[in-house]
Write a protein that holds these residues in place. Structure first.
Motif, PDB file in Angstrom:
ATOM      1  N   GLY A  22      95.112 159.629  20.426  1.00 34.99           N
ATOM      2  CA  GLY A  22      95.207 158.551  19.638  1.00 34.99           C
ATOM      3  C   GLY A  22      95.960 157.181  20.030  1.00 34.99           C
ATOM      4  O   GLY A  22      96.440 156.378  19.286  1.00 34.99           O
ATOM      5  N   TYR A  23      95.576 157.177  21.333  1.00 31.77           N
ATOM      6  CA  TYR A  23      96.252 155.795  21.840  1.00 31.77           C
ATOM      7  C   TYR A  23      95.110 154.728  21.440  1.00 31.77           C
ATOM      8  O   TYR A  23      94.027 155.099  21.333  1.00 31.77           O
ATOM      9  CB  TYR A  23      96.386 155.921  23.593  1.00 31.77           C
ATOM     10  N   ALA A  24      95.782 153.513  21.468  1.00 34.16           N
ATOM     11  CA  ALA A  24      94.787 152.163  20.875  1.00 34.16           C
ATOM     12  C   ALA A  24      93.732 151.725  21.852  1.00 34.16           C
ATOM     13  O   ALA A  24      92.920 151.406  21.689  1.00 34.16           O
ATOM     14  CB  ALA A  24      95.837 150.999  20.608  1.00 34.16           C
ATOM     15  N   ARG A  25      94.195 152.081  23.407  1.00 41.23           N
ATOM     16  CA  ARG A  25      93.334 151.215  24.363  1.00 41.23           C
ATOM     17  C   ARG A  25      93.522 151.874  25.680  1.00 41.23           C
ATOM     18  O   ARG A  25      94.511 152.234  26.011  1.00 41.23           O
ATOM     19  CB  ARG A  25      93.288 149.760  24.226  1.00 41.23           C
ATOM     20  N   VAL A  26      92.615 151.450  26.608  1.00 45.98           N
ATOM     21  CA  VAL A  26      92.856 151.407  27.972  1.00 45.98           C
ATOM     22  C   VAL A  26      92.838 150.119  28.498  1.00 45.98           C
ATOM     23  O   VAL A  26      91.735 149.534  28.278  1.00 45.98           O
ATOM     24  CB  VAL A  26      91.819 152.521  28.843  1.00 45.98           C
ATOM     25  N   GLU A  27      93.433 149.429  29.212  1.00 48.90           N
ATOM     26  CA  GLU A  27      93.092 148.203  29.787  1.00 48.90           C
ATOM     27  C   GLU A  27      93.861 148.037  31.195  1.00 48.90           C
ATOM     28  O   GLU A  27      94.485 148.854  31.614  1.00 48.90           O
ATOM     29  CB  GLU A  27      93.956 147.118  29.051  1.00 48.90           C
ATOM     30  N   TRP A  28      93.359 147.108  31.879  1.00 38.02           N
ATOM     31  CA  TRP A  28      93.474 146.717  33.284  1.00 38.02           C
ATOM     32  C   TRP A  28      93.258 145.252  33.643  1.00 38.02           C
ATOM     33  O   TRP A  28      92.869 144.578  32.757  1.00 38.02           O
ATOM     34  CB  TRP A  28      92.817 147.860  34.136  1.00 38.02           C
ATOM     35  N   SER A  29      93.695 145.086  34.638  1.00 36.32           N
ATOM     36  CA  SER A  29      93.556 143.656  35.306  1.00 36.32           C
ATOM     37  C   SER A  29      92.508 143.809  36.448  1.00 36.32           C
ATOM     38  O   SER A  29      92.375 144.869  37.195  1.00 36.32           O
ATOM     39  CB  SER A  29      94.631 143.048  35.921  1.00 36.32           C
ATOM     40  N   VAL A  30      91.520 143.090  36.853  1.00 35.12           N
ATOM     41  CA  VAL A  30      90.865 142.715  37.997  1.00 35.12           C
ATOM     42  C   VAL A  30      90.693 141.252  38.520  1.00 35.12           C
ATOM     43  O   VAL A  30      90.941 140.563  37.826  1.00 35.12           O
ATOM     44  CB  VAL A  30      89.191 143.236  37.557  1.00 35.12           C
ATOM     45  N   LEU A  31      90.767 141.234  39.869  1.00 32.98           N
ATOM     46  CA  LEU A  31      90.966 139.960  40.301  1.00 32.98           C
ATOM     47  C   LEU A  31      89.685 139.341  40.216  1.00 32.98           C
ATOM     48  O   LEU A  31      88.280 139.953  39.896  1.00 32.98           O
ATOM     49  CB  LEU A  31      90.626 140.276  42.068  1.00 32.98           C
ATOM     50  N   GLU A  82      83.549 140.574  41.745  1.00 36.72           N
ATOM     51  CA  GLU A  82      82.432 140.807  40.972  1.00 36.72           C
ATOM     52  C   GLU A  82      81.823 142.118  40.992  1.00 36.72           C
ATOM     53  O   GLU A  82      81.181 142.639  39.833  1.00 36.72           O
ATOM     54  CB  GLU A  82      81.282 139.699  41.637  1.00 36.72           C
ATOM     55  N   PRO A  83      81.663 142.936  42.091  1.00 33.47           N
ATOM     56  CA  PRO A  83      81.156 144.311  41.983  1.00 33.47           C
ATOM     57  C   PRO A  83      82.237 145.065  40.942  1.00 33.47           C
ATOM     58  O   PRO A  83      81.414 145.920  40.106  1.00 33.47           O
ATOM     59  CB  PRO A  83      81.425 145.112  43.328  1.00 33.47           C
ATOM     60  N   SER A  84      83.392 145.104  40.859  1.00 35.66           N
ATOM     61  CA  SER A  84      83.894 145.855  39.924  1.00 35.66           C
ATOM     62  C   SER A  84      83.928 144.981  38.522  1.00 35.66           C
ATOM     63  O   SER A  84      83.675 145.891  37.658  1.00 35.66           O
ATOM     64  CB  SER A  84      85.635 145.801  40.116  1.00 35.66           C
ATOM     65  N   ILE A  85      83.942 143.878  38.467  1.00 35.41           N
ATOM     66  CA  ILE A  85      83.606 143.220  37.094  1.00 35.41           C
ATOM     67  C   ILE A  85      82.259 143.675  36.549  1.00 35.41           C
ATOM     68  O   ILE A  85      82.179 143.866  35.244  1.00 35.41           O
ATOM     69  CB  ILE A  85      83.700 141.702  37.166  1.00 35.41           C
TER      70      ILE A  85
END
Length: 160
Positions: A111-120, A124-127
């Motif tokens: 029941g968690y609201a989200r999964v979030e993270w940061s990306v440099l 570009e490959p990860s984005i």
């Protein structure tokens, strides 16, 4: 491929992957973490982080390390993905996607609201990978960090 919770015996491998990630992110000397610290954080009496690993060919090919955050607006926890890394020779085989799917499943089941993270911004490959999954950037937010002398100054009440 198998996605499973990290085990104490995985600590050395996860730490090596953390070093590999630091090299990829152009910060090869930034990792100060030790096997003892990582073991304590993951498996001590009060774990503060959690990890899953992706295995294939009897070897760990990648990992996701995360912790809980909390949305004051939603009133529930979320997952903050600190690190997601797959060995270069195993990329394109679905390990990263499987690790993110597993985190999404954990969030949904709990029941968690989200999964979030940061990306440099330069990664570009990860984005592109994250975009392909339907994730989207939070352009209206800027990450701030207190560390080193600034952290000490604020803690001591001596910040200007």
């Amino acid at each position: 491929m198998t996605i499973r919770d990290a085990r104490p015996a995985d600590v050395a491998t996860i730490l090596q992957l953390i070093h590999d990630l630091a090299i990829y992110e152009k910060e090869p000397d930034a990792v100060r973490n030790t096997p003892e610290q990582l073991h304590q954080a993951l498996f001590g009496p009060a774990p503060s982080v959690f990890a899953q690993v992706a295995e294939s060919d009897d070897a760990i090919q990648g990992f996701a390390l995360w912790f809980l955050n909390y949305s004051t607006w939603e009133g529930v926890n979320g997952i903050y993905l600190e690190d997601l890394y797959v060995r270069p020779d195993a990329r394109g085989e679905g390990h990263g996607k499987a690790l993110l799917q597993n985190l999404a499943r954990i969030a949904a089941e709990r029941g968690y609201a989200r999964v979030e993270w940061s990306v440099l911004n330069w990664n570009e490959p990860s984005i592109s990978f994250y975009d392909s999954l339907g994730a989207f950037p939070q352009d209206e937010w800027t990450t701030y960090r207190l560390t080193g002398p600034a952290l000490t100054a604020v803690a001591n009440g001596t910040a200007t």
